[in-house]
Design a protein around this motif. Structure first.
Motif, mmCIF file in Angstrom:
data_model
loop_
_atom_site.group_PDB
_atom_site.id
_atom_site.type_symbol
_atom_site.label_atom_id
_atom_site.label_comp_id
_atom_site.label_asym_id
_atom_site.label_seq_id
_atom_site.Cartn_x
_atom_site.Cartn_y
_atom_site.Cartn_z
ATOM 1 N N GLU A 195 5.410 4.685 -12.100
ATOM 2 C CA GLU A 195 6.257 4.479 -12.583
ATOM 3 C C GLU A 195 7.079 4.084 -10.528
ATOM 4 O O GLU A 195 7.827 3.284 -11.035
ATOM 5 N N ASP A 196 6.534 4.106 -10.029
ATOM 6 C CA ASP A 196 6.845 3.779 -8.431
ATOM 7 C C ASP A 196 6.986 2.461 -8.632
ATOM 8 O O ASP A 196 5.933 1.259 -8.514
ATOM 9 N N ILE A 197 7.528 1.459 -7.822
ATOM 10 C CA ILE A 197 8.818 0.741 -7.378
ATOM 11 C C ILE A 197 7.800 -0.219 -5.840
ATOM 12 O O ILE A 197 8.582 -0.709 -5.351
ATOM 13 N N GLU A 198 7.965 1.183 -5.243
ATOM 14 C CA GLU A 198 7.934 0.495 -4.100
ATOM 15 C C GLU A 198 6.487 1.363 -3.616
ATOM 16 O O GLU A 198 6.289 2.742 -3.598
ATOM 17 N N PHE A 199 5.648 0.676 -2.751
ATOM 18 C CA PHE A 199 4.255 1.619 -1.820
ATOM 19 C C PHE A 199 4.595 3.065 -0.756
ATOM 20 O O PHE A 199 5.935 2.222 0.331
ATOM 21 N N PRO A 200 4.749 3.608 -0.194
ATOM 22 C CA PRO A 200 5.001 4.883 -0.461
ATOM 23 C C PRO A 200 4.551 4.230 2.476
ATOM 24 O O PRO A 200 3.717 5.717 2.575
ATOM 25 N N ILE A 201 4.958 3.817 2.465
ATOM 26 C CA ILE A 201 4.683 3.358 3.479
ATOM 27 C C ILE A 201 5.577 2.492 4.826
ATOM 28 O O ILE A 201 6.813 1.876 3.622
ATOM 29 N N GLU A 202 5.768 2.471 5.656
ATOM 30 C CA GLU A 202 6.950 1.677 6.930
ATOM 31 C C GLU A 202 6.867 0.674 5.752
ATOM 32 O O GLU A 202 6.079 0.018 6.232
ATOM 33 N N ASP A 203 8.210 -0.259 6.761
ATOM 34 C CA ASP A 203 8.420 -2.177 6.376
ATOM 35 C C ASP A 203 7.512 -1.587 7.892
ATOM 36 O O ASP A 203 7.691 -1.170 8.588
ATOM 37 N N ASN A 204 6.557 -3.541 7.305
ATOM 38 C CA ASN A 204 6.111 -3.902 8.583
ATOM 39 C C ASN A 204 5.263 -2.909 10.160
ATOM 40 O O ASN A 204 4.863 -2.852 10.379
ATOM 41 N N SER A 205 4.519 -2.600 8.350
ATOM 42 C CA SER A 205 3.607 -0.987 9.015
ATOM 43 C C SER A 205 1.741 -1.881 9.049
ATOM 44 O O SER A 205 1.360 -1.138 9.503
ATOM 45 N N VAL A 206 2.310 -2.984 7.981
ATOM 46 C CA VAL A 206 0.422 -2.599 7.736
ATOM 47 C C VAL A 206 -0.364 -4.332 7.590
ATOM 48 O O VAL A 206 0.532 -5.295 7.657
ATOM 49 N N ASP A 207 -1.420 -4.817 8.639
ATOM 50 C CA ASP A 207 -1.672 -5.885 8.326
ATOM 51 C C ASP A 207 -2.770 -6.646 6.974
ATOM 52 O O ASP A 207 -3.272 -7.522 7.176
ATOM 53 N N LEU A 208 -3.249 -5.333 6.176
ATOM 54 C CA LEU A 208 -3.407 -5.576 5.736
ATOM 55 C C LEU A 208 -3.123 -4.875 3.550
ATOM 56 O O LEU A 208 -3.480 -3.797 4.551
#
Length: 202
Positions: A61-74
């Motif tokens: 049901e989640d609609i967001e990834f549980p990481i910070e914004d602008n935090s990954v390259d891939l």
């Protein structure tokens, strides 16, 4: 072949990591991994295989990834159909990626020739059946337009699986038909392909 810079500080998010198949490939090349899945057992296997990865259990049901914004390259999202077709996937990728970041994903095209033929057969037979991979009303053309409308640049796309083999098939005919697909250039007709691999950059 797409080549990525593999400096140790570069990080990736594996959406629907399962047991860590794709994450292991990235880990061997020095990537820092964030792995998420809705299945706790699969996530535990992934964590054991890659002890220094950050593995998180998520809900369907989640609609967001549980990481910070602008935090990954891939971001890789391979064969996670419910996420790929969701209304929030592309915008969420844009939020979480750093400038120049890349998304590698797959798309099951319900408007492909194979899907339409399958649906026609089912309708003629008046059979109630789950369409499985083609249960969405979203076409690859729509998905592609959403990518471009979100200011991403598509850098690679390839269609496949034109011929009617099941996902778990071990038929000896698969290899010659794959060769036939390539020789006919069917991989170029992504809008009509049953299954499409797409890579796009922020």
């Amino acid at each position: 072949m797409i080549k990525f810079n593999t400096k140790p500080e570069i990080s990736a998010l594996d959406v629907g990591c399962d047991g860590g198949r794709w994450s292991m490939l990235l880990k061997k090349r020095g990537w820092k991994l964030n792995c998420i899945d809705t299945d706790i057992k699969s996530l535990e296997i992934c964590q054991k295989r890659i002890p220094d990865s950050v593995c998180k259990l998520v809900s369907s049901e989640d609609i967001e990834f549980p990481i910070e914004d602008n935090s990954v390259d891939l971001i890789i999202c391979i064969e996670v159909h419910p996420v790929t077709i969701s209304d929030w996937f592309i915008s969420e990728c844009r939020k979480k990626l750093r400038p120049g970041g890349i998304v590698v994903t797959t798309f099951n095209n319900s408007y492909s020739i194979r899907s339409l033929a399958y649906r026609a057969i089912v309708k003629i037979q008046s059979t109630k059946i789950n369409y499985g991979w083609y249960d969405s009303k979203k076409s690859y053309g729509q998905f592609r337009e959403n990518i471009l409308d979100s200011d991403f640049r598509i850098i690679y796309e390839r269609g496949m699986c034109w011929f009617p083999f099941r996902r778990n098939s071990n038929s000896k005919l698969i290899r010659p038909f794959v060769i036939l697909e390539k020789r006919l250039g069917l991989h170029k007709f992504t809008r009509y392909s049953p299954f499409v691999i797409t890579v796009f950059r922020k």
